[in-house]
Scaffold this motif. Structure first.
Motif, mmCIF file in Angstrom:
data_model
loop_
_atom_site.group_PDB
_atom_site.id
_atom_site.type_symbol
_atom_site.label_atom_id
_atom_site.label_comp_id
_atom_site.label_asym_id
_atom_site.label_seq_id
_atom_site.Cartn_x
_atom_site.Cartn_y
_atom_site.Cartn_z
ATOM 1 N N SER A 43 -6.879 -1.905 -1.651
ATOM 2 C CA SER A 43 -7.643 -1.062 -0.739
ATOM 3 C C SER A 43 -6.963 0.269 -0.452
ATOM 4 C CB SER A 43 -7.899 -1.794 0.588
ATOM 5 O OG SER A 43 -6.683 -2.022 1.281
ATOM 6 N N ALA A 44 -5.692 0.399 -0.824
ATOM 7 C CA ALA A 44 -4.990 1.663 -0.638
ATOM 8 C C ALA A 44 -5.639 2.780 -1.452
ATOM 9 C CB ALA A 44 -3.525 1.519 -1.045
ATOM 10 N N PRO A 103 0.812 -1.223 0.000
ATOM 11 C CA PRO A 103 0.000 0.000 0.000
ATOM 12 C C PRO A 103 0.846 1.274 0.000
ATOM 13 C CG PRO A 103 -0.946 -1.612 1.504
ATOM 14 C CD PRO A 103 0.364 -2.179 1.044
ATOM 15 N N PRO A 106 -5.808 -7.826 -2.287
ATOM 16 C CA PRO A 106 -6.819 -6.867 -1.814
ATOM 17 C C PRO A 106 -6.272 -5.792 -0.882
ATOM 18 C CG PRO A 106 -7.723 -9.082 -1.800
ATOM 19 C CD PRO A 106 -6.264 -9.226 -2.138
ATOM 20 N N LYS A 107 -5.309 -6.118 -0.027
ATOM 21 C CA LYS A 107 -4.761 -5.131 0.906
ATOM 22 C C LYS A 107 -4.164 -3.950 0.154
ATOM 23 C CE LYS A 107 -1.424 -4.561 4.684
ATOM 24 N NZ LYS A 107 -0.422 -5.224 5.557
ATOM 25 N N THR A 108 -3.465 -4.231 -0.933
ATOM 26 C CA THR A 108 -2.868 -3.154 -1.724
ATOM 27 C C THR A 108 -3.933 -2.430 -2.531
ATOM 28 O OG1 THR A 108 -0.783 -4.368 -1.873
ATOM 29 C CG2 THR A 108 -1.148 -2.617 -3.471
#
Length: 339
Positions: free
Chosen positions: A152-153, A110, A148-150
């Motif tokens: 979501s940035a 992110p 998904p974590k990235t």
């Protein structure tokens, strides 16, 4: 019921002024609006400039301009090599805006997108190093290759035009537009975009392959220097801000707003997941931009019907688990009438 073609006094709604127009962002307050005819001329000038580089994609260029004027973001799902990066770059250069590209990969973090604080030994303080998200036009290339974590940035940036890192919130440039591409030919090597992120994209389109004549023209243009190298600005960032303010003041009558709401409700009743209120607002704003491109100061049902497929379809999930809501939107347009 009020005639949707005739401006008139209307009740205020969510995100609207008393005139029925969607209120522009406060950040555009210093840029006076222009006449709708001037917005149409500006869009025509930019589109012509982009077409000096992109062959046979006038409709796609219009989708980009409508998305930008509607204060939104664009998702392009297509195969590699059809000109997605060139399209984004040529639009950015045409408006004299900054452009950054993020190549999404499985190991992207992110902070690689938003930026990071770096310790400065000379000052004994942390200095913020902005990530590529700080640009007028940001190309997220193959966004679904990152986890998904990235992905979501981008959520805060796309919704609120700001980024928060280590407790500090920083505003993004105005205008700010994400053009993300999505790989749909290697599902085993990609991640599905979260629903919350998909919903933040104003439009989803495909570029498609060029036909024989268009591809021959492309080959002719690229035998020497790339035509992108010769693109000169034909508008300024201030022009775009003024045009966006104008679009926010385009009249959307009560009848048109009710029509959009009924289309959204239809999708919710006929799919597992229908269009959200954010989707309804995106459809109004895109319709306002479409009206401005036609030089009109008010939205008509034709604007809504033209924009609905690219604005609503990607937000819908069917009962079978599918992600293509085009049939649901087509049914809604066939059955719902303006009253």
């Amino acid at each position: 019921m009020t005639d949707p073609r005739e401006p008139g006094p209307l009740g205020a709604g969510v995100g609207e002024s008393d005139s029925g127009a969607v209120a522009p962002d406060d950040g555009a307050a210093g840029d006076p609006p222009m006449e709708p005819a001037a917005v149409a001329e500006l869009a025509e000038r930019i589109a012509d400039n982009v077409e000096d580089v992109i062959v046979g994609k006038r409709e796609a260029v219009e989708h980009v301009l409508i998305t930008m004027l509607a204060r939104g973001h664009l998702l392009v799902e297509d195969v590699p090599g059809v000109g997605k990066t060139t399209l984004a770059k040529s639009v950015a250069r045409s408006i004299d805006g900054s452009f950054k590209r993020v190549q999404f990969t499985p190991d992207l973090l992110p902070s690689d997108v938003t930026g990071v604080n770096v310790f400065n030994r000379r000052t004994d303080e942390f200095d913020f190093q902005p990530g590529p998200i700080f640009a007028n036009v940001v190309l997220g290339d193959e966004i679904n290759r990152a986890p998904p974590k990235t992905q979501s940035a981008l959520l805060e940036a796309m919704e609120e035009n700001q980024v928060t890192t280590d407790g500090t919130t920083r505003n993004l440039p105005d205008p700010f537009c994400v053009i993300a591409t999505q790989n749909d030919v290697e599902p085993g090597q990609t991640y599905e975009l979260p629903v919350a992120e998909v919903d933040r994209f104003t439009k989803k389109i495909r570029l498609g392959y060029p036909d024989t004549e268009e591809e021959a023209a492309i080959l002719g243009r690229l035998t020497g220097d790339h035509p992108l190298d010769a693109v000169e600005p034909v508008a300024t960032i201030a022009d775009v801000r003024r045009a966006r303010r104008t679009v926010g003041e385009i009249e959307a009558s009560e009848a048109v707003r009710e029509y959009v709401a009924r289309l959204a409700v239809f999708t919710r009743r006929n799919a597992k997941l229908g269009a959200s209120p954010r989707g309804s607002l995106a459809l109004i704003r895109a319709s306002q931009a479409r009206a401005a491109l036609d030089g009109r100061g008010y939205v008509i049902p034709d604007d809504v019907q033209t924009e609905a497929p690219t604005v609503l379809s990607h937000r819908i999930r069917t009962e079978s688990g599918g992600t293509d809501g085009a049939d649901v939107v087509d049914d809604a347009l066939d059955r719902i009438r303006v009253e």
